[in-house]
Design a protein around this motif. Structure first.
Motif, PDB file in Angstrom:
ATOM      1  N   LYS A   6       0.829  -1.202   0.000  1.00 27.23           N
ATOM      2  CA  LYS A   6       0.000   0.000   0.000  1.00 27.23           C
ATOM      3  C   LYS A   6       0.866   1.254   0.000  1.00 27.23           C
ATOM      4  O   LYS A   6       0.588   2.218  -0.718  1.00 27.23           O
ATOM      5  N   GLY A  10       1.327   4.040  -2.935  1.00 24.52           N
ATOM      6  CA  GLY A  10       1.092   5.439  -2.570  1.00 24.52           C
ATOM      7  C   GLY A  10       2.215   6.357  -3.002  1.00 24.52           C
ATOM      8  O   GLY A  10       1.983   7.552  -3.239  1.00 24.52           O
ATOM      9  N   ILE A  13       1.969   8.500  -6.320  1.00 25.66           N
ATOM     10  CA  ILE A  13       1.276   9.789  -6.385  1.00 25.66           C
ATOM     11  C   ILE A  13       2.270  10.952  -6.340  1.00 25.66           C
ATOM     12  O   ILE A  13       2.237  11.821  -7.217  1.00 25.66           O
ATOM     13  N   LEU A  43      -3.547  14.815  -2.536  1.00 23.91           N
ATOM     14  CA  LEU A  43      -4.020  13.518  -3.001  1.00 23.91           C
ATOM     15  C   LEU A  43      -3.301  12.377  -2.289  1.00 23.91           C
ATOM     16  O   LEU A  43      -3.914  11.363  -1.929  1.00 23.91           O
ATOM     17  N   TRP A  44      -2.009  12.555  -2.043  1.00 24.64           N
ATOM     18  CA  TRP A  44      -1.231  11.521  -1.348  1.00 24.64           C
ATOM     19  C   TRP A  44      -1.723  11.352   0.086  1.00 24.64           C
ATOM     20  O   TRP A  44      -1.889  10.234   0.570  1.00 24.64           O
ATOM     21  N   TYR A  47      -4.979   9.567   0.051  1.00 22.55           N
ATOM     22  CA  TYR A  47      -4.752   8.139  -0.204  1.00 22.55           C
ATOM     23  C   TYR A  47      -4.333   7.430   1.088  1.00 22.55           C
ATOM     24  O   TYR A  47      -4.846   6.357   1.399  1.00 22.55           O
ATOM     25  N   VAL A  51      -6.734   4.472   2.593  1.00 23.54           N
ATOM     26  CA  VAL A  51      -6.205   3.111   2.587  1.00 23.54           C
ATOM     27  C   VAL A  51      -5.759   2.677   3.985  1.00 23.54           C
ATOM     28  O   VAL A  51      -5.575   1.500   4.235  1.00 23.54           O
ATOM     29  N   SER A  53      -2.945   3.367   5.454  1.00 31.21           N
ATOM     30  CA  SER A  53      -1.558   2.930   5.349  1.00 31.21           C
ATOM     31  C   SER A  53      -0.726   3.688   6.378  1.00 31.21           C
ATOM     32  O   SER A  53      -1.081   4.783   6.801  1.00 31.21           O
TER      33      SER A  53
END
Length: 77
Positions: A6, A10, A13, A43-44, A47, A51, A53
């Motif tokens: 994950k 990631g 991005i 956006l990162w 994410y 997720v 993560s």
């Protein structure tokens, strides 16, 4: 193992954001470059939140570099 996958996905991005930033620099489109940097970071982080993560240990350093690059780019004539 799944968490490292994950995190690895990631990292695509910010790499894509950096590629867009460099492309916009080559075309002398500075505002789009700043949008790529800031949008890529947002956006990162989204994410990572979705997720669930773990954030990498270098996350703070990456943020500082991206913000410094966008600030330096913003203050150029």
């Amino acid at each position: 193992m799944a968490d490292s996958i994950k995190t690895g996905i990631g990292f695509l991005i910010p790499v894509g954001s950096l590629a867009g930033f460099i492309q916009s620099l080559l075309h002398n489109d500075y505002i789009i470059g700043i949008i790529f940097i800031i949008g890529g970071l947002m956006l990162w982080m989204l994410y990572i939140l979705v997720v669930e993560s773990t954030t990498p240990a270098l996350m703070g350093n990456i943020l500082i570099v991206f913000i410094a690059v966008s600030y330096t780019h913003l203050t150029l004539p």
